[in-house]
Design a protein around this motif. Structure first.
Motif, PDB file in Angstrom:
ATOM      1  N   GLY A 192      42.779  41.327  40.074  1.00 32.80           N
ATOM      2  CA  GLY A 192      42.362  40.483  38.964  1.00 32.80           C
ATOM      3  C   GLY A 192      43.286  39.326  38.674  1.00 32.80           C
ATOM      4  N   TYR A 220      44.227  43.633  33.922  1.00 34.06           N
ATOM      5  CA  TYR A 220      43.183  44.526  33.429  1.00 34.06           C
ATOM      6  C   TYR A 220      43.754  45.604  32.493  1.00 34.06           C
ATOM      7  CZ  TYR A 220      40.170  42.425  36.984  1.00 34.06           C
ATOM      8  OH  TYR A 220      39.443  41.557  37.751  1.00 34.06           O
ATOM      9  N   ASP A 270      35.458  47.605  48.150  1.00 34.14           N
ATOM     10  CA  ASP A 270      35.262  46.899  46.883  1.00 34.14           C
ATOM     11  C   ASP A 270      33.898  47.304  46.344  1.00 34.14           C
ATOM     12  OD1 ASP A 270      35.359  45.222  44.757  1.00 34.14           O
ATOM     13  OD2 ASP A 270      35.633  43.380  45.897  1.00 34.14           O
ATOM     14  N   PRO A 329      32.456  47.559  42.747  1.00 36.46           N
ATOM     15  CA  PRO A 329      32.595  47.418  41.296  1.00 36.46           C
ATOM     16  C   PRO A 329      31.435  48.042  40.524  1.00 36.46           C
ATOM     17  CG  PRO A 329      31.794  45.376  42.247  1.00 36.46           C
ATOM     18  CD  PRO A 329      32.073  46.297  43.394  1.00 36.46           C
ATOM     19  N   ARG A 343      38.022  47.139  40.084  1.00 36.98           N
ATOM     20  CA  ARG A 343      37.904  45.895  40.843  1.00 36.98           C
ATOM     21  C   ARG A 343      37.648  44.703  39.942  1.00 36.98           C
ATOM     22  NH1 ARG A 343      40.708  46.572  44.552  1.00 36.98           N
ATOM     23  NH2 ARG A 343      39.816  44.748  45.597  1.00 36.98           N
ATOM     24  N   HIS A 344      37.076  44.931  38.769  1.00 38.39           N
ATOM     25  CA  HIS A 344      36.774  43.854  37.830  1.00 38.39           C
ATOM     26  C   HIS A 344      37.107  44.311  36.416  1.00 38.39           C
ATOM     27  CE1 HIS A 344      33.690  42.846  41.140  1.00 38.39           C
ATOM     28  NE2 HIS A 344      34.747  42.075  41.302  1.00 38.39           N
ATOM     29  N   SER A 345      37.181  43.378  35.498  1.00 38.77           N
ATOM     30  CA  SER A 345      37.660  43.710  34.151  1.00 38.77           C
ATOM     31  C   SER A 345      36.726  44.650  33.396  1.00 38.77           C
ATOM     32  CB  SER A 345      37.864  42.425  33.335  1.00 38.77           C
ATOM     33  OG  SER A 345      36.631  41.742  33.178  1.00 38.77           O
ATOM     34  N   GLU A 349      31.728  39.402  34.835  1.00 39.33           N
ATOM     35  CA  GLU A 349      33.047  38.858  35.131  1.00 39.33           C
ATOM     36  C   GLU A 349      33.544  39.373  36.474  1.00 39.33           C
ATOM     37  OE1 GLU A 349      37.457  38.578  33.135  1.00 39.33           O
ATOM     38  OE2 GLU A 349      35.762  39.198  31.925  1.00 39.33           O
ATOM     39  N   TYR A 350      34.064  38.460  37.274  1.00 34.29           N
ATOM     40  CA  TYR A 350      34.621  38.788  38.573  1.00 34.29           C
ATOM     41  C   TYR A 350      36.048  38.272  38.620  1.00 34.29           C
ATOM     42  CZ  TYR A 350      30.208  40.135  40.715  1.00 34.29           C
ATOM     43  OH  TYR A 350      29.057  40.765  41.047  1.00 34.29           O
ATOM     44  N   GLY A 351      37.012  39.162  38.524  1.00 31.73           N
ATOM     45  CA  GLY A 351      38.408  38.737  38.614  1.00 31.73           C
ATOM     46  C   GLY A 351      38.712  37.738  37.548  1.00 31.73           C
ATOM     47  N   THR A 387      33.867  34.052  35.895  1.00 29.70           N
ATOM     48  CA  THR A 387      32.627  34.660  35.438  1.00 29.70           C
ATOM     49  C   THR A 387      31.491  33.798  35.957  1.00 29.70           C
ATOM     50  OG1 THR A 387      33.730  35.358  33.435  1.00 29.70           O
ATOM     51  CG2 THR A 387      31.343  35.436  33.419  1.00 29.70           C
ATOM     52  N   SER A 394      35.812  36.324  43.833  1.00 28.64           N
ATOM     53  CA  SER A 394      36.791  37.314  43.388  1.00 28.64           C
ATOM     54  C   SER A 394      38.190  36.737  43.567  1.00 28.64           C
ATOM     55  CB  SER A 394      36.652  38.603  44.201  1.00 28.64           C
ATOM     56  OG  SER A 394      36.842  38.348  45.572  1.00 28.64           O
TER      57      SER A 394
END
Length: 846
Positions: A178, A602, A705, A707, A765-767, A831-833, A836, A845
């Motif tokens: 992230g 995160y 990966d 998510p 992997r994501h928030s 949200e990705y990394g 968004t 990512s």
């Protein structure tokens, strides 16, 4: 500077330089002399030195003694300044290195500039404020993605990468999930390449990240910066179809049933722009592709009759024009090996010459380098080369030997070759049987002093029996190649014969190394079982380096201006001592080393829990295996699946899968096992089935990966210590003990901690992700070294409870988060990394 044949030498040389050239030419008495010229401030040659002396017709060009911006000058004693075909070939090679190529007459009065040197440019450094401006609020990133929000960790990481480029540094940066490390190095890399016209290579371990960088991240960064640099995804030659091999296979297919597929491949190749395997909508079998893809052993290069239609050559030409190249670690090491072995760093190898290097997924570099710089000998490897020389198919003689027979080869006894190949093949099979007997039920065996008597008495005679027919084959083929050298016209098979000879000589040298093994060698000599395409067992003989420290000094740290390493897992307990020590980072001058830790942004403390069943049997007890099966059934069922279960051996994986599968199927939870399908299809099914369970080992500890709700539970059955009997590991542990180091604390433990970090990293992997990590190995809390594992991952609540209490607590935790984090409707923003975007949008990512 032009290329006029009649240009006066005084316009291109100072008087002092001309005086030395004329003196040397008088001494040469009509022979050719090669000079290396160095430009002065007025862009004339101010200083020269003799590089080589030759005959009246030719002189060697010694590339390693020249640098970018130099000029190679040689005389034509005839006085004619017209460049010959060899001159043009040399000029082309030198030109790729930025070196000029000029011809002078014997009096050094006239000069013809065939090609000009590339004048080294003054490096323009980057301003941190300039690089970071795109990431800040109101910058280019937020204009392209309105919800983009830069994080402090990403800005600090970018600053470190900028310093690495500006200060010719060696950067080591651990960036948690992230942080946005890809964008943090791509932004300054693109700006640097644009400003300084230097090539950069970005090397990664996985195909997924290569595609992400090339197809998504790099185009996005260039759009944000307004640059239009050429970027290329560099692939290995086996990714390209070879028109010559495809035509040969069509003429004489190894398998008559494959003719239809070969015809479809030929139709596709005729229309294809790249000839890349990835273009095929319906890929052929691995066996068929191996017979038609580009193969270094079958490549005659520019002498090939179909050189103009060569897809690999076109791809390499594309790469030479690019500013940023994206490659994998293995391909990069193939390139570096050629350079270290003598090709140099200023000419094209597998890739064009480049100046700066970025390693992503750098945690796996010791393993990748060890694999690439190991030498191998095996029956299939030797059989492949022997088949290239001579084979019979459906009564017809095939290979390189039959078409190279001629009147002038009648005294070479080429008729002996089929019998020699047959004898060598028979001896190979017998040697494999001896080694297989020695291995017994083990998959590998390392040569140690304990095996000295067996090796000398049983195996060395067998090695001699292999060398005898192989040596005769080499001599006969060498004589054949030499006989053709005297002919004015030589078919392409002559060059192919020379290539095959080099491969056979390399395999013969491997046999020689094993024959001469005395137990004192620094390298690691070992054997491993394998199976060929027909399912027959064969033994691979391998020599691996005990250490790759010197490899990295010679091939990475010294030759490149900037080297940057990044990964989510490089440090153990906040220090790079283990990882850096394995690669020789401590040998790099301290002022070049730029290190940084950038933790994940995160919220692990509220979104993740770590559970350890306090009453679980120790992993070395007989009760452990049945306890694993029983507990996995109850835990996975109670949590509703959505789990990745990681093992440290295939045996443990298979036993657990067999025991657990009926209960999971009955509960409506799909369960998949590594090895039942290829990796990509297995992962696709796992992601598609939200409640599914994937049971896997080894490579699945990293690079996955998945998510969202697809993965909310990661179970690590054991702490990922490698089996200490593995040949390379055992040799390295012994070497550490001999040096007085604690092998467990300095190698085994930190290696296992880094693997543990990778497994831990599969969960978040994501928030918006959440989940639980359950470790069944209670050494995590019962042994003092367990703290090293826990201190190397993000801080989370830890529940050390009996199984009957832990399972409902984990299930309740996951259920609460599932209710809170309902899946978003299609098209909603996720949200990705550090970005968004729309669910069906870019998929960044960075």
């Amino acid at each position: 500077m032009g290329g006029d044949a009649g240009m006066r030498a005084g316009e291109r040389f100072t008087d002092e330089a001309l005086a030395k050239i004329r003196h040397e030419l008088r001494q040469a008495q009509g022979r050719e002399v090669l000079f290396i010229g160095h430009l002065g401030e007025d862009q004339r040659i101010a200083r020269v030195e003799v590089g080589a002396r030759g005959t009246a017709e030719e002189v060697p060009a010694l590339y390693p003694h020249m640098e970018r911006g130099d000029v190679v000058i040689h005389n034509h004693p005839s006085g004619l300044l017209e460049p010959s075909r060899p001159d043009l070939s040399v000029a082309n090679t030198l030109g790729q290195q930025g070196i000029g190529f000029w011809i002078i007459d014997n009096a050094a009065e006239k000069v013809y500039a065939v090609s000009e040197p590339v004048i080294p440019r003054e490096i323009q450094t980057l301003l941190y404020e300039e690089a970071v401006s795109s990431l800040l609020l109101g910058g280019a990133f937020s204009r392209l993605l309105p919800s983009y929000e830069a994080r402090e960790q990403q800005l600090e990481l970018l600053k470190l990468f900028v310093r690495g480029l500006n200060e010719d540094g060696v950067v080591v940066a651990q960036a948690g999930t992230g942080v946005g490390k890809s964008f943090a190095y791509l932004l300054p890399a693109v700006l640097w390449a644009q400003r300084n016209a230097e090539k950069l290579v970005i090397a990664t371990a996985t195909i997924n990240l290569q595609q992400q960088l090339f197809e998504k991240d790099l185009p996005f960064v260039q759009k944000a910066l307004g640059t239009k640099l050429k970027t290329v995804l560099v692939k290995g030659r086996r990714n390209y179809v070879c028109p010559h091999r495809l035509a040969e296979e069509l003429r004489d297919p190894a398998d008559l049933q494959s003719v239809g597929e070969l015809t479809r491949l030929a139709d596709w190749a005729a229309q294809s722009r790249t000839g890349a395997f990835q273009e095929l909508t319906s890929p052929p079998s691995e066996d068929l592709w191996s017979r038609v893809c580009s193969d270094v052993d079958a490549c005659s290069g520019v002498r090939c009759a179909q050189a103009e239609s060569c897809f690999l050559a076109k791809a390499r030409k594309e790469a030479s024009a690019a500013s940023i190249l994206v490659a994998n670690h293995h391909l990069l090491f193939a390139d570096l090996a050629l350079r270290v072995e003598g090709l140099g760093f200023e000419t094209a190898a597998v890739m064009p010459p480049f100046q700066r290097l970025i390693f992503d997924e750098a945690h796996s570099l010791e393993k990748s380098a060890t694999s690439y710089f190991s030498g191998e000998f095996a029956r299939p490897l030797l059989q492949k080369q022997l088949n290239r020389l001579y084979r019979k198919r459906r009564g017809a003689e095939l290979g390189l030997i039959p078409p190279l027979r001629g009147l002038f080869t009648q005294n070479l006894n080429l008729g002996e070759i089929p019998g020699l190949i047959s004898a060598l093949t028979t001896q190979l099979e017998a040697t494999d049987r001896l080694l297989a007997e020695a291995l017994g039920n083990e998959s590998s065996l390392r040569l140690t002093k304990e095996q000295s008597a067996w090796w000398q008495e049983t195996m060395v005679p067998s090695v001699y029996s292999l060398q005898k027919p192989l040596s005769k084959i080499l001599h006969l083929c060498d004589d054949l190649a030499e006989a053709w050298e005297d002919q004015e016209e030589r078919p392409s098979e002559v060059q192919e014969l020379k290539t095959t000879l080099r491969r056979l000589e390399g395999l013969a040298q491997m046999l020689d190394r094993f024959k001469n093994w005395d137990g004192l060698a620094q390298d690691i000599f070992w054997f491993q079982k394998g199976r060929d395409a027909l399912g027959q067992t064969f033994i691979t003989w391998t020599v691996s380096p005990l250490s790759v420290r010197q490899v990295f000094q010679d091939a990475v740290f010294k030759p490149f201006s900037t080297v940057m390493f990044t990964s989510a897992t490089l440090a153990v307990q906040g220090k790079f001592t283990y990882w850096g020590g394995r690669l020789g980072l401590d040998l790099v001058p301290p002022q070049r080393r730029l290190l940084g830790l950038f933790p994940s942004p995160y919220d692990y403390s509220s979104r993740v829990v770590v559970g350890i069943p306090a009453d679980f049997p120790p992993p070395d007890s007989e009760a452990f295996t049945p306890a694993v099966a029983e507990y996995l059934s109850s835990l996975l069922t109670a949590c509703g699946g959505s789990a990745l279960v990681l093992f440290t051996s295939y045996d443990a994986l298979n036993k657990a899968y067999t025991a657990v599968r009926p209960a999971l199927v009955e509960a409506g939870i799909p369960v998949y096992r590594q090895g039942d399908e290829d990796r990509s299809r297995l992962l696709e099914r796992f992601k598609r089935e939200v409640s599914s369970v994937l049971m896997a080992t080894d490579s699945f500890w990293e690079g996955i990966d998945s998510p969202g709700e697809t993965l909310s539970l990661v179970v690590m059955v054991r702490l990922p210590f490698r089996v200490p009997s593995e040949p390379v590991l055992a040799a390295r542990l012994e070497a550490l003990k001999r040096s007085g180091a604690d092998a467990f604390m300095s190698y085994s433990l930190p290696e296992a901690v880094m693997k543990f970090q990778q497994g831990f990293g599969r969960l978040i992997r994501h928030s918006a992700d959440y989940g639980a990590i359950v470790v069944l190995d209670n050494r995590l809390v019962n042994k003092a070294y367990g703290q090293a594992f826990l201190a190397s991952v993000p801080e989370t609540p830890r529940w050390v409870l009996p199984r009957r209490e832990l399972t409902p607590r984990i299930a309740e935790f996951l259920d609460q988060w599932r209710k809170r984090e309902r899946p978003l409707p299609k098209g909603a923003k996720i949200e990705y990394g550090s970005t968004t975007q729309e669910e069906e949008g870019y998929g960044y990512s960075g």
